[in-house]
Motif scaffolding. Structure first.
Motif, PDB file in Angstrom:
ATOM      1  N   GLU A  81       0.859  -1.179   0.000  1.00 42.40           N
ATOM      2  CA  GLU A  81       0.000   0.000   0.000  1.00 42.40           C
ATOM      3  C   GLU A  81       0.894   1.227   0.000  1.00 42.40           C
ATOM      4  O   GLU A  81       1.758   1.374   0.864  1.00 42.40           O
ATOM      5  CB  GLU A  81      -0.878   0.017   1.252  1.00 42.40           C
ATOM      6  N   LYS A  82       0.682   2.114  -0.969  1.00 39.96           N
ATOM      7  CA  LYS A  82       1.458   3.351  -1.042  1.00 39.96           C
ATOM      8  C   LYS A  82       0.989   4.296   0.042  1.00 39.96           C
ATOM      9  O   LYS A  82      -0.195   4.594   0.137  1.00 39.96           O
ATOM     10  CB  LYS A  82       1.325   3.989  -2.429  1.00 39.96           C
ATOM     11  N   ILE A  83       1.917   4.770   0.836  1.00 37.70           N
ATOM     12  CA  ILE A  83       1.608   5.660   1.954  1.00 37.70           C
ATOM     13  C   ILE A  83       1.902   7.128   1.598  1.00 37.70           C
ATOM     14  O   ILE A  83       1.148   8.022   1.929  1.00 37.70           O
ATOM     15  CB  ILE A  83       2.401   5.271   3.216  1.00 37.70           C
ATOM     16  N   ALA A  84       3.010   7.349   0.926  1.00 32.95           N
ATOM     17  CA  ALA A  84       3.381   8.734   0.588  1.00 32.95           C
ATOM     18  C   ALA A  84       3.972   8.796  -0.797  1.00 32.95           C
ATOM     19  O   ALA A  84       4.388   7.826  -1.356  1.00 32.95           O
ATOM     20  CB  ALA A  84       4.394   9.265   1.596  1.00 32.95           C
TER      21      ALA A  84
END
Length: 84
Positions: A81-84
Motif C-alpha cells: 500500500e502506497k503511503i506517501a
C-alpha cells in the motif's frame, strides 16, 4: 523467461484491465545465491480489481508460466500500500 516476461506476460496481465501498469526490476542486493532475482510490480487503484485478477485471471496466467518454464522459477505475491 526474461524475454517472455517483458514481451508477453506483463502485457497480458495489464490487458486483463485489472492493473494500470507493470514494471520489472532486477534485485541488486540479492540474498539468493542460486540466481538472479527479479521483481514484477503491477499497480492498480483498488483492492477489488486486485481480487478480481487473483480469482479470475491468476490461475490461467500461472498455468501459462508453469507450462513454459516448469520449476525453473519461483513466484510469490506481496501486496503493498502506497503511503506517501
Amino acid at each position: 523467461w526474461l524475454q517472455w516476461m517483458t514481451t508477453i506476460h506483463m502485457d497480458e496481465v495489464v490487458a486483463t484491465g485489472m492493473f494500470d501498469q507493470a514494471s520489472l526490476y532486477r534485485l541488486q542486493d540479492a540474498v539468493d545465491e542460486e540466481g538472479i532475482t527479479y521483481v514484477a510490480q503491477y499497480t492498480t487503484d483498488s483492492m477489488q480489481r486486485y481480487h478480481t485478477y487473483i480469482n479470475d485471471f491468476a490461475p490461467i496466467m500461472r498455468e501459462k508460466g508453469f507450462s513454459l518454464f516448469g520449476d525453473q522459477f519461483i513466484a510469490f505475491r506481496s501486496v503493498l500500500e502506497k503511503i506517501a
